[in-house]
Write a protein that holds these residues in place. Structure first.
Motif, short mmCIF file in Angstrom:
data_model
loop_
_atom_site.label_atom_id
_atom_site.label_comp_id
_atom_site.label_asym_id
_atom_site.label_seq_id
_atom_site.Cartn_x
_atom_site.Cartn_y
_atom_site.Cartn_z
N LYS A 185 -0.96 -6.69 2.68
CA LYS A 185 -2.31 -6.56 3.21
C LYS A 185 -2.77 -5.12 3.02
O LYS A 185 -1.99 -4.19 3.25
N TYR A 186 -4.02 -4.93 2.64
CA TYR A 186 -4.47 -3.56 2.35
C TYR A 186 -4.33 -2.62 3.54
O TYR A 186 -4.00 -1.45 3.40
N VAL A 187 -4.55 -3.15 4.74
CA VAL A 187 -4.59 -2.29 5.94
C VAL A 187 -3.26 -1.56 6.17
O VAL A 187 -3.21 -0.54 6.85
N SER A 188 -2.19 -2.07 5.55
CA SER A 188 -0.91 -1.35 5.69
C SER A 188 -1.02 0.06 5.12
O SER A 188 -0.36 0.98 5.61
N HIS A 189 -1.86 0.24 4.10
CA HIS A 189 -2.03 1.58 3.51
C HIS A 189 -2.67 2.58 4.47
O HIS A 189 -2.06 3.60 4.79
N PRO A 190 -3.89 2.29 5.00
CA PRO A 190 -4.45 3.24 5.98
C PRO A 190 -3.53 3.48 7.18
O PRO A 190 -3.49 4.59 7.72
N LEU A 228 -9.70 4.81 8.62
CA LEU A 228 -10.97 4.36 8.03
C LEU A 228 -11.24 4.97 6.65
O LEU A 228 -12.32 4.80 6.10
N HIS A 229 -10.25 5.69 6.08
CA HIS A 229 -10.58 6.53 4.92
C HIS A 229 -11.06 5.78 3.69
O HIS A 229 -11.80 6.33 2.88
N ASP A 230 -10.63 4.52 3.52
CA ASP A 230 -11.06 3.79 2.33
C ASP A 230 -12.18 2.78 2.61
O ASP A 230 -12.62 2.07 1.71
N VAL A 231 -12.63 2.75 3.85
CA VAL A 231 -13.58 1.71 4.26
C VAL A 231 -14.93 1.81 3.54
O VAL A 231 -15.44 0.85 3.00
N ALA A 273 -2.25 13.19 2.73
CA ALA A 273 -1.49 12.07 3.28
C ALA A 273 -1.74 10.81 2.45
O ALA A 273 -0.82 10.06 2.14
N ASP A 274 -3.01 10.61 2.07
CA ASP A 274 -3.38 9.46 1.25
C ASP A 274 -2.62 9.50 -0.08
O ASP A 274 -2.01 8.53 -0.52
N ARG A 275 -2.65 10.70 -0.71
CA ARG A 275 -1.97 10.85 -1.99
C ARG A 275 -0.47 10.65 -1.85
O ARG A 275 0.16 10.01 -2.69
N HIS A 315 1.14 8.75 0.31
CA HIS A 315 1.49 7.33 0.41
C HIS A 315 1.29 6.62 -0.93
O HIS A 315 2.10 5.77 -1.32
N ASN A 316 0.24 6.98 -1.64
CA ASN A 316 0.03 6.37 -2.95
C ASN A 316 1.15 6.72 -3.93
O ASN A 316 1.54 5.90 -4.76
N MET A 317 1.67 7.93 -3.82
CA MET A 317 2.78 8.32 -4.68
C MET A 317 4.07 7.60 -4.27
O MET A 317 4.88 7.24 -5.12
MN MN Z 1 -6.34 5.53 0.24
#
Ligand code: MN
Length: 746
Positions: A63-68, A91-94, A157-159, A161-163
């Protein structure tokens, strides 16, 4: 766009219990790491994010929400930001990825939240858009950062987790993200002092970019682990005993460097991993604070070196002199058991948190977002300064300098009063001067390092004491651009140069309009352009510039246009070699007198001293110069940036004189020119016109000679500086039929 009314009430949003559990974990993490937690706000943010992303999935299928959720956890735990940031992370990708609007966020959570989300959305746009050049990207990234620092911290933080989840992406995307991370995010995280995040970002991208090297190091570290741990334990044991005896509360452990920094060390030293001695460091963290804490660090340092013999040259005191990202610690390298070199770091718990979590920890200790630490404020000022000058070439250079300023080691230099300045490696006295104050930089004419005059381009070293010599009459020299390394110095010099030129052009335009009106002359821009070309100016700008600078007389331009150019003031006579030689000698005698007077040696105006302007660097007034006393007693004047300068300054320092140009106005330098060309009608007229156009050229005499269709002439004149003379030579060379213009007796 979805309106607020379209979002279901909290109670209507059904949440998978698994995610309710994760939200609770996040909240408990917030309570541990943050000073205050508005749980209600974080819950509302989570619900909204859950609902908005309800149809989205990550590449992994989750589920996408696991990322935020993960990003928010990193923000809370690893960066230690405030609760607004945690909610913003949820809410960063909302706004970027769903149909929710920024207005809705603003209505629900207020202005601060809207600003942060807006910044995050914009940065995302910058990185996903391929058509923008990288420099432009970075600039925009900075722009949003400057508006609220939290934007960039959440982005880390976003980067991160994406890494961490990069393996779910196609290979090409992986490579692109990884190099972006290594080039941009890791250095930036370093600049913010986010050591833990920086290290992980480096390793994650290194793993993608060079899997073979990465695996090699990881495997080898594992093979050596047992042996290493035994060694560390043996090193720590007696030390821990001592510390306990002395009543310290502490934590002590061996810490292995991150994979990427080991890799870089191997590359730099060109050695295999087994020969790198400092792949781990011993870290002592003391449970004491403030002033007491500092003293304790020093006491512990002395206990360490009682036990193990130190290598004095490897000692670094970052407690008295913190790094510009706030890092504080004592570093020393000692000989451990078996004569092996071991690095030991000593710091307090507070210093440790700053070291690991950087700016955010400052934030926490200073309480309140307004009080960002002074260095960081300066960094932001630097960024803002840059954004005020968004010229494309600046933006391009920005990436280069930005990375330079981030990663290179810093040096520390002192003012004569003992104040300490931090500068990037490679910094020169000019960088130092601008760092002291813009004014000091603008008026800098020379520098003494450790009591000796040095070229302004000399690289400073840590520990140098730098005295900047200023003069109110001085202004920046455009060629400083070639050696300064700090952004501030560079942008100020460039701004000044451009501004000077712009002013001269404007003044020239004004002067021309006035002259033209007085002469009742009607001329269109187009026609003026043609005239400018006729007179060999590359463009109108240059024409106006020279008028503004007083190098070209607008009256002459009027005369030229009206077709009645008249040479004036010079006597044209037939050549007579004998009298010419005599005149020339008299002329040179007089000139020598004037030239010497232009110099101030060791603080006094000099007369009658044998002075020679070194031909290796051709000093002209305005250059930074020094005097070198030759064996015969002549004082040779060199530019401080002459290629021979450092040799003389370093090896023959006792024969160096402190030299300055005197501030007498209208100092004129003598020069004699020989012109050769074809003999044609109007040649003399053309020559005198060119010379008389150059207002400040003071012509002493012109003699001409013609024979067999060959024309040769000699002009004796006074010029204000070499540049002036060269401009005149260039101008004369452009005359039809002139084949050569030479300095007489050169
Ligand atoms: Mn993101």
């Amino acid at each position: 766009m979805i309106q607020a009314s379209a979002v279901p009430q909290k109670s209507e949003i059904e949440i998978d219990p698994k995610y309710e559990g994760r939200l609770d974990a996040l909240l408990s993490c917030c309570r541990t790491h943050l000073p205050t937690v508005d749980e209600n706000m974080i819950r509302r943010a989570f619900r909204l994010s859950y609902w908005a992303h309800r149809n989205d999935r990550r590449e992994s299928g989750e589920k996408y929400v696991s990322h935020p959720l993960r990003v928010a956890t990193i923000v809370a735990r690893d960066i230690g930001l405030d609760d607004i940031s945690v909610a913003a992370a949820l809410l960063h990708d909302v706004v970027e990825d769903t149909e929710l609007s920024l207005d809705l966020i603003q209505d629900e959570f207020g202005d601060t939240m809207a600003t942060i989300i807006d910044g995050l959305t914009k940065i995302e746009g910058v990185f996903s858009s391929q058509k923008l050049g990288q420099a432009e990207n970075v600039r925009k990234l900075m722009l949003s950062m400057a508006s609220d620092l939290r934007v960039i911290l959440i982005k880390f933080a976003d980067r991160l987790h994406n890494m961490r989840t990069i393996e779910a992406l196609p290979k090409k995307k992986q490579l692109q993200k990884a190099s972006e991370t290594q080039e941009l995010f890791a250095p930036l995280a370093h600049r913010f002092g986010l050591f833990t995040i920086k290290s992980e970002l480096e390793d994650l991208s290194f793993k993608v970019l060079d899997p073979e090297a990465y695996t090699h190091i990881v495997d080898r570290l594992e093979e050596m682990a047992e042996q290493r741990e035994a060694y560390i334990a043996g090193f720590i044991e007696p030390l821990a005993e001592h510390l306990e005896e002395e009543g310290f509360e502490f934590e002590i452990k061996g810490r292995v460097k991150n994979v990427y920094s080991i890799h870089r060390k191997m590359q730099r030293k060109n050695k295999p991993i087994d020969e790198i001695y400092d792949i781990f460091a011993i870290r002592v963290i003391l449970e004491s604070d403030g002033r007491r804490g500092k003293e304790d660090c020093w006491r512990v340092y002395s206990l360490v070196t009682d036990l193990y013999k130190p290598l004095p040259e490897r000692f670094r005191d970052f407690i008295s002199v913190p790094k510009s990202n706030g890092y504080q610690s004592l570093h020393t390298t000692v000989f451990g058991p078996g004569g092996r070199r071991v690095e030991v770091q000593v710091r307090t718990q507070e210093m440790h948190e700053v070291a690991e979590r950087g700016v955010a920890a400052h934030w926490k200790y200073k309480e309140g977002t307004e009080n960002v630490d002074e260095e960081m404020e300066r960094f932001l000022e630097w960024v803002r300064d840059l954004l005020e000058n968004p010229e494309p070439e600046e933006a391009r250079e920005f990436v280069k300098e930005f990375r330079l300023n981030l990663y290179d080691e810093e040096i520390y230099a002192f003012t004569p009063q003992g104040d300490l300045l931090t500068l990037p490696q490679g910094a020169t006295p000019v960088d130092f001067a601008f760092k002291v104050h813009t004014e000091v930089g603008m008026q800098c004419i020379g520098a003494k390092v450790n009591g000796k005059m040095v070229p302004l381009s000399q690289e400073l070293e840590s520990g140098d004491q730098v005295e900047i010599i200023t003069s109110e009459k001085q202004s920046p020299s455009p060629d400083w651009i070639n050696f300064v390394v700090t952004h501030k110095a560079r942008s100020r010099i460039r701004r000044w140069t451009n501004e000077e030129r712009r002013k001269a052009v404007e003044l020239g335009k004004e002067m021309w309009t006035k002259t033209k009106d007085q002469a009742d002359l009607e001329i269109s821009d187009q026609e003026l352009q043609e005239v400018a070309h006729e007179l060999k100016f590359p463009d109108l700008q240059q024409l106006f510039y020279e008028i503004g600078k007083g190098l070209y007389d607008p009256d002459e331009l009027v005369d030229h246009i009206k077709g009645n150019a008249q040479p004036e003031g010079q006597t044209v006579e037939e050549i007579d070699e004998e009298s010419l030689q005599e005149q020339y000698e008299q002329f040179l005698d007089a000139a020598q007198e004037t030239e010497t007077q232009a110099l101030v040696i060791d603080g006094e105006v000099q007369k009658g001293l044998a002075v020679n302007y070194a031909s290796c660097c051709n000093p002209i007034p305005g250059d930074e110069v020094f005097g070198f006393v030759s064996k015969t007693g002549t004082v040779n004047i060199h530019r401080c940036n002459c290629q021979n300068a450092s040799d003389l300054l370093v090896n023959k320092a006792d024969r160096i004189l402190d030299v300055d140009w005197s501030h007498q106005k209208d100092v004129q330098f003598a020069a004699a020119l020989r012109l050769v060309g074809e003999d044609r009608v109007g040649m003399v007229n053309d020559i005198t016109t060119v010379i008389s156009k150059n207002l400040k050229t003071n012509i002493r005499s012109i003699t001409i000679d013609t024979e067999d269709g060959i024309f040769s002439g000699t002009i004796m004149l006074h010029v204000s500086d070499l540049e002036h003379l060269q401009r005149l030579i260039e101008r004369l060379k452009r005359i039809d039929g002139i084949q050569g213009v030479y300095r007489f007796k050169e």
